[in-house]
Design a protein around this motif. Structure first.
Motif, mmCIF file in Angstrom:
data_model
loop_
_atom_site.group_PDB
_atom_site.id
_atom_site.type_symbol
_atom_site.label_atom_id
_atom_site.label_comp_id
_atom_site.label_asym_id
_atom_site.label_seq_id
_atom_site.Cartn_x
_atom_site.Cartn_y
_atom_site.Cartn_z
ATOM 1 N N GLY A 294 0.806 -1.215 0.000
ATOM 2 C CA GLY A 294 0.000 0.000 0.000
ATOM 3 C C GLY A 294 0.835 1.260 0.000
ATOM 4 N N LEU A 295 1.930 1.274 0.753
ATOM 5 C CA LEU A 295 2.816 2.435 0.768
ATOM 6 C C LEU A 295 3.508 2.605 -0.578
ATOM 7 N N PHE A 296 3.905 1.517 -1.195
ATOM 8 C CA PHE A 296 4.510 1.564 -2.529
ATOM 9 C C PHE A 296 3.540 2.187 -3.535
ATOM 10 N N ASN A 297 2.277 1.800 -3.466
ATOM 11 C CA ASN A 297 1.257 2.346 -4.360
ATOM 12 C C ASN A 297 1.036 3.834 -4.103
ATOM 13 N N SER A 298 1.029 4.231 -2.842
ATOM 14 C CA SER A 298 0.824 5.641 -2.497
ATOM 15 C C SER A 298 1.993 6.511 -2.955
ATOM 16 N N LEU A 299 3.199 5.997 -2.854
ATOM 17 C CA LEU A 299 4.363 6.763 -3.302
ATOM 18 C C LEU A 299 4.347 6.958 -4.812
ATOM 19 N N LEU A 300 3.903 5.947 -5.548
ATOM 20 C CA LEU A 300 3.770 6.103 -6.998
ATOM 21 C C LEU A 300 2.737 7.169 -7.335
ATOM 22 N N ASN A 301 1.610 7.175 -6.635
ATOM 23 C CA ASN A 301 0.593 8.201 -6.863
ATOM 24 C C ASN A 301 1.127 9.590 -6.547
ATOM 25 N N LEU A 302 1.887 9.700 -5.461
ATOM 26 C CA LEU A 302 2.461 10.991 -5.096
ATOM 27 C C LEU A 302 3.427 11.479 -6.164
ATOM 28 N N ALA A 303 4.249 10.579 -6.681
ATOM 29 C CA ALA A 303 5.191 10.971 -7.728
ATOM 30 C C ALA A 303 4.462 11.426 -8.984
ATOM 31 N N LEU A 304 3.400 10.729 -9.361
ATOM 32 C CA LEU A 304 2.611 11.131 -10.527
ATOM 33 C C LEU A 304 1.952 12.481 -10.308
ATOM 34 N N LEU A 305 1.432 12.711 -9.112
ATOM 35 C CA LEU A 305 0.769 13.984 -8.806
ATOM 36 C C LEU A 305 1.734 15.151 -8.900
ATOM 37 N N VAL A 306 2.910 15.008 -8.289
ATOM 38 C CA VAL A 306 3.895 16.091 -8.318
ATOM 39 C C VAL A 306 4.386 16.344 -9.739
ATOM 40 N N THR A 307 4.613 15.275 -10.489
ATOM 41 C CA THR A 307 5.117 15.428 -11.860
ATOM 42 C C THR A 307 4.115 16.135 -12.752
ATOM 43 N N PHE A 308 2.872 15.682 -12.757
ATOM 44 C CA PHE A 308 1.880 16.278 -13.641
ATOM 45 C C PHE A 308 1.468 17.666 -13.167
ATOM 46 N N ASN A 309 1.542 17.940 -11.891
ATOM 47 C CA ASN A 309 1.286 19.299 -11.416
ATOM 48 C C ASN A 309 2.352 20.256 -11.934
ATOM 49 N N TRP A 310 3.608 19.803 -11.949
ATOM 50 C CA TRP A 310 4.695 20.629 -12.480
ATOM 51 C C TRP A 310 4.533 20.842 -13.984
ATOM 52 N N VAL A 311 4.149 19.778 -14.696
ATOM 53 C CA VAL A 311 3.941 19.901 -16.143
ATOM 54 C C VAL A 311 2.788 20.856 -16.437
ATOM 55 N N ALA A 312 1.682 20.749 -15.697
ATOM 56 C CA ALA A 312 0.528 21.617 -15.927
ATOM 57 C C ALA A 312 0.863 23.069 -15.599
ATOM 58 N N ARG A 313 1.658 23.298 -14.558
ATOM 59 C CA ARG A 313 2.035 24.668 -14.209
ATOM 60 C C ARG A 313 2.906 25.289 -15.290
ATOM 61 N N ARG A 314 3.771 24.497 -15.902
ATOM 62 C CA ARG A 314 4.612 25.006 -16.976
ATOM 63 C C ARG A 314 3.833 25.202 -18.273
ATOM 64 N N ALA A 315 2.897 24.290 -18.558
ATOM 65 C CA ALA A 315 2.215 24.303 -19.852
ATOM 66 C C ALA A 315 1.015 25.237 -19.877
ATOM 67 N N THR A 316 0.177 25.197 -18.838
ATOM 68 C CA THR A 316 -1.084 25.951 -18.838
ATOM 69 C C THR A 316 -1.168 27.019 -17.775
ATOM 70 N N LYS A 317 -0.155 27.170 -16.938
ATOM 71 C CA LYS A 317 -0.162 28.139 -15.843
ATOM 72 C C LYS A 317 -1.273 27.855 -14.837
ATOM 73 N N THR A 318 -1.819 26.658 -14.847
ATOM 74 C CA THR A 318 -2.855 26.258 -13.905
ATOM 75 C C THR A 318 -2.389 25.005 -13.191
ATOM 76 N N SER A 319 -2.420 25.016 -11.854
ATOM 77 C CA SER A 319 -1.945 23.865 -11.095
ATOM 78 C C SER A 319 -2.573 23.893 -9.696
ATOM 79 N N LEU A 320 -2.320 22.846 -8.953
ATOM 80 C CA LEU A 320 -2.831 22.777 -7.579
ATOM 81 C C LEU A 320 -2.034 23.656 -6.637
ATOM 82 N N TRP A 321 -0.750 23.781 -6.899
ATOM 83 C CA TRP A 321 0.107 24.649 -6.071
ATOM 84 C C TRP A 321 1.230 25.203 -6.902
#
Length: 321
Positions: A294-321
């Protein structure tokens, strides 16, 4: 280098004033009602979200309920290595990723399309009726939905197979076939949740200035052009934020539905991370091993969230943080 050129140039405007602690406490005291309303939410998050993190340490121990969290021997990454090196790792991870990606690519755009179509309805009563029909399945229990699927897809008395036989086809054992598990899961998930997710996009569409549509009508734009150039750009920030949240929850495939749909005949594709954790942790009492998965699965989700948030902030100027 001269002193003038080495001095940092301050932006125009007044300098920010650092308020004393007494002033900030007075501001908090003046709005104490709002902080009282916020307190239950903070307590809930602390008790049910952060305090359970204390138990994550059993993923790094050989947990024994008699010895407790701190008394159980420390084994480090042994549970993680056991999961990665197990013969079921590739199959479980592949099934989870396939089911999550199919759900994201197919199910995510459906609420957007439904919202754009429903927003174009002119008859008010028909529009409300359509909304009610579309989001009503979200209030049906997952157990009831899976039970309906077993009845409707039954190879002997199911409505779907009766229709196939009526048109000259052969009955298909949908719920017992490994090849049909993913299509049935995704289609049923769309039917159950697409209408409820549509409400968010309808709310975003109501925030678009009607003057934009009026101006487009004057310029001769048809409905498709107004949807393409006004509605979709208007709700794009909402789409981006919800897409990031969906990516962050990508590998958390619906556990209840997958477990209820799982049979001995379709485990080749229905065994995902969540069901594997359930079988290993609760049925086989391998608490440390299941916690590590379960922790392994959660860490993968966290990595995906941080990565795509960074991509969205660079591409569309819209992100969660």
């Amino acid at each position: 280098m001269s002193r003038a050129t080495s001095t940092r140039i301050r932006p125009p405007g007044p300098r920010p004033v650092k308020r004393p602690l007494s002033f900030r406490l007075k501001r908090v005291a003046s709005a104490w009602q709002l902080y009282v309303l916020l307190t239950p939410a903070l307590i809930y998050i602390a008790v049910f979200k952060y305090w359970p993190m204390y138990g994550v340490q059993i993923a790094f121990r050989n947990y024994n309920p008699v010895d407790g969290f701190l008394g159980s021997p420390w084994v480090g990454l042994a549970n993680f290595q056991r999961f990665v090196s197990s013969f079921q790792f590739e199959r479980v991870l592949e099934n989870t990723v396939w089911l999550a990606v199919l759900g994201l690519l197919i199910a995510f755009p459906v609420p957007i399309v439904l919202a754009l179509l429903v927003n174009q309805l002119q008859a008010r009563r028909f529009k409300k009726l359509t909304q009610t029909v579309l989001y009503s399945p979200a209030f049906i229990s997952t157990v009831v939905v899976v039970g309906m699927m077993f009845v409707l897809l039954s190879p002997r008395s199911g409505l779907v197979n009766n229709a196939l036989q009526l048109f000259g086809g052969q009955p298909v054992f949908f719920m017992g076939s490994a090849d049909w598990f993913r299509p049935v899961y995704v289609v049923s998930d769309i039917w159950q949740h697409a209408g409820f997710s549509m409400v968010v996009y309808l709310a975003a569409l109501t925030g678009i200035d009607p003057a934009l549509h009026d101006a487009a009508k004057v310029d001769g734009a048809n409905k498709f052009q107004r949807i393409r150039h006004i509605d979709i750009p208007g709700i794009m920030p909402v789409i981006t934020v919800l897409f990031i949240l969906a990516i962050g929850n990508l590998l958390n495939v619906g556990f209840e539905k997958a477990l209820l749909m799982q049979t001995n005949l379709n485990t080749q594709t229905s065994e995902i991370v969540q069901t594997y954790v359930y079988h290993a942790g609760l049925q086989q009492a391998q608490f440390s091993y299941s916690a590590a998965i379960g922790l392994f699965n959660s860490l993968l989700n966290l990595a995906l969230l941080v990565t795509f948030n960074w991509v969205a902030r660079r591409a569309t100027k819209t992100s969660l943080w």
